[in-house]
Design a protein around this motif. Structure first.
Motif, mmCIF file in Angstrom:
data_model
loop_
_atom_site.group_PDB
_atom_site.id
_atom_site.type_symbol
_atom_site.label_atom_id
_atom_site.label_comp_id
_atom_site.label_asym_id
_atom_site.label_seq_id
_atom_site.Cartn_x
_atom_site.Cartn_y
_atom_site.Cartn_z
ATOM 1 N N PRO A 223 0.824 -1.209 0.000
ATOM 2 C CA PRO A 223 0.000 0.000 0.000
ATOM 3 C C PRO A 223 0.860 1.261 0.000
ATOM 4 O O PRO A 223 1.801 1.381 0.779
ATOM 5 C CB PRO A 223 -0.805 -0.119 1.298
ATOM 6 N N GLY A 224 0.543 2.166 -0.906
ATOM 7 C CA GLY A 224 1.243 3.444 -0.938
ATOM 8 C C GLY A 224 2.451 3.504 -1.841
ATOM 9 O O GLY A 224 2.934 4.603 -2.124
ATOM 10 N N GLU A 225 2.955 2.359 -2.315
ATOM 11 C CA GLU A 225 4.110 2.381 -3.214
ATOM 12 C C GLU A 225 3.638 2.830 -4.596
ATOM 13 O O GLU A 225 2.826 2.165 -5.239
ATOM 14 C CB GLU A 225 4.782 1.013 -3.282
ATOM 15 N N LYS A 226 4.173 3.951 -5.060
ATOM 16 C CA LYS A 226 3.697 4.592 -6.270
ATOM 17 C C LYS A 226 3.814 3.704 -7.500
ATOM 18 O O LYS A 226 2.991 3.780 -8.421
ATOM 19 C CB LYS A 226 4.458 5.898 -6.508
ATOM 20 N N GLU A 333 -5.148 -4.765 5.214
ATOM 21 C CA GLU A 333 -4.443 -3.489 5.105
ATOM 22 C C GLU A 333 -4.537 -2.915 3.696
ATOM 23 O O GLU A 333 -4.660 -1.691 3.509
ATOM 24 C CB GLU A 333 -2.977 -3.666 5.516
ATOM 25 N N MET A 334 -4.489 -3.791 2.708
ATOM 26 C CA MET A 334 -4.608 -3.337 1.336
ATOM 27 C C MET A 334 -6.003 -2.752 1.087
ATOM 28 O O MET A 334 -6.141 -1.691 0.457
ATOM 29 C CB MET A 334 -4.346 -4.516 0.391
ATOM 30 N N VAL A 338 -6.984 1.093 -0.059
ATOM 31 C CA VAL A 338 -7.788 1.414 -1.239
ATOM 32 C C VAL A 338 -8.915 2.374 -0.867
ATOM 33 O O VAL A 338 -9.118 3.397 -1.532
ATOM 34 C CB VAL A 338 -8.361 0.122 -1.873
ATOM 35 N N LEU A 339 -9.609 2.076 0.210
ATOM 36 C CA LEU A 339 -10.743 2.916 0.607
ATOM 37 C C LEU A 339 -10.305 4.299 1.054
ATOM 38 O O LEU A 339 -11.033 5.282 0.870
ATOM 39 C CB LEU A 339 -11.522 2.222 1.730
ATOM 40 N N GLN A 340 -9.106 4.395 1.616
ATOM 41 C CA GLN A 340 -8.609 5.687 2.086
ATOM 42 C C GLN A 340 -8.068 6.550 0.948
ATOM 43 O O GLN A 340 -8.010 7.782 1.056
ATOM 44 C CB GLN A 340 -7.487 5.482 3.106
ATOM 45 N N SER A 341 -7.692 5.914 -0.164
ATOM 46 C CA SER A 341 -6.992 6.655 -1.230
ATOM 47 C C SER A 341 -7.847 6.966 -2.443
ATOM 48 O O SER A 341 -7.385 7.632 -3.369
ATOM 49 C CB SER A 341 -5.744 5.870 -1.674
ATOM 50 N N VAL A 342 -9.112 6.503 -2.425
ATOM 51 C CA VAL A 342 -9.972 6.782 -3.599
ATOM 52 C C VAL A 342 -10.967 7.890 -3.273
ATOM 53 O O VAL A 342 -11.218 8.200 -2.112
ATOM 54 C CB VAL A 342 -10.729 5.514 -4.053
#
Length: 342
Positions: A223-226, A333-334, A338-342
């Motif tokens: 999570p978070g790796e561009k 965690e994944m 996802v829910l936090q970043s969309v």
């Protein structure tokens, strides 16, 4: 005709009889310069050193197999198979038609027949079904049965949709031909421009640790790796550079059905994978998609969640929320990310 030439012709005839499209043979000495190619790759991409160092031994198969005298390289072609529409752009074609460990496949039976033929010729041989016993693209290019192009893939006359199989044998034999394939077009950089992560940064070179196939099959989505944001809809493998290559135009014919693939494809969707338990995933995927091992089969769910995040639509939200209670922490965690970043 020398004894070595006669043996080489018999081996190639046996390979064609077993169903391989091409076959060539080089002496083990031809492999030694591969070590320099590996070192150059490491110097260009220092962060890839742990990956490429694993391949250094491919340059000297005789060190681990003292009786090795020659390398036989066989080429099979999978561009004749129908690609299920729902897998296109999500799972790399090679992996869909990979017959190395698939006992129902034509490729698998070809290898069995060829091995029987090698036995009949009185040869001692060794091979490895998974990642091969030596540098197969290097051996194939040295034998002249095709060329390695700017995208680093091996091409036969039927394009890059090829599977290679290598055998070391205990007799000296050599059968090389002069490849008649035309070179990559002057100035063409379509494969490099198509590479989503920039792994193909220059012709004939690649940073393997940035390749989507490596990231999704042999690494772990974090999570978070561009870099994972650049993998688009892919959940296992990638065909971007091969699809973009003009020398692959018309190379796919879709004449035959690959055994069991259509049925397996029906089980592959975001929803079905996220709702599967791990035993079901092992039963469905392990024989075909074995790069993700049985002990980390949960990576499939992380790859799907990554693809959902890259192509998010509101309709996916309930599906992502449904795995917030998944047994695996990595999956939970994944999903949160996802829910936090969309």
């Amino acid at each position: 005709m020398t004894k070595e030439t006669d043996l080489a012709k018999k081996i190639v005839t046996a390979a064609k009889r077993a169903g391989f499209a091409e076959c060539g043979i080089v002496l083990v000495d031809e492999m030694h310069a591969y070590a320099d190619a590996v070192q150059k790759r490491i110097e260009l991409f220092p962060d890839s050193k742990p990956l490429y160092e694993q391949f250094a031994s491919f340059a000297t198969p005789e060190k681990t197999i003292p009786w090795a005298k020659s390398v036989v390289i066989c080429v099979s072609w999978y561009g004749k198979y129908r690609m299920p529409a729902n897998l296109e752009g999500q799972i790399g074609k090679l992996y869909c038609f990979d017959g190395r460990l698939d006992e129902d496949s034509e490729d698998f039976h070809s290898t069995l027949q060829f091995q029987t033929e090698l036995d009949a010729l009185g040869l001692r041989w060794e091979a490895k079904r998974d990642f091969g016993i030596t540098a197969m693209r290097w051996a194939a290019a040295k034998a002249g049965v095709g060329v390695v192009r700017k995208n680093n893939f091996f091409y036969s006359a039927q394009g890059s949709w090829c599977q290679l199989h290598a055998y070391v044998i205990d007799q000296s034999a050599e059968l090389k031909v002069e490849s008649t394939l035309k070179k990559c077009p002057e100035g063409c950089d379509l494969c490099m421009r198509a590479c989503p992560t920039g792994a193909l940064s220059e012709p004939f070179q690649m940073n393997g640790t940035k390749c989507i196939s490596y990231l999704l099959c042999l690494s772990t989505v974090t999570p978070g790796e561009k870099i994972y944001e650049k993998s688009g809809k892919w959940i296992y493998g990638c065909d971007s550079c091969q699809n973009a290559c003009p020398l692959n135009k018309g190379a796919w014919t879709e004449e035959d059905d690959f055994p069991g693939l259509a049925e397996l494809a029906e089980q592959i969707s975001y929803e079905k994978i996220l709702k599967m338990d791990e035993d079901t995933m092992r039963d469905l995927f392990q024989k075909k998609f074995w790069y993700i091992g049985p002990d980390v089969i949960w990576k499939w769910k992380c790859n799907v969640l990554n693809a959902i995040r890259n192509n998010f639509e509101e309709k996916y939200r309930p599906l992502v929320e449904s795995v917030l209670n998944d047994p695996r922490e990595e999956v939970r965690e994944m999903a949160k990310w996802v829910l936090q970043s969309v």
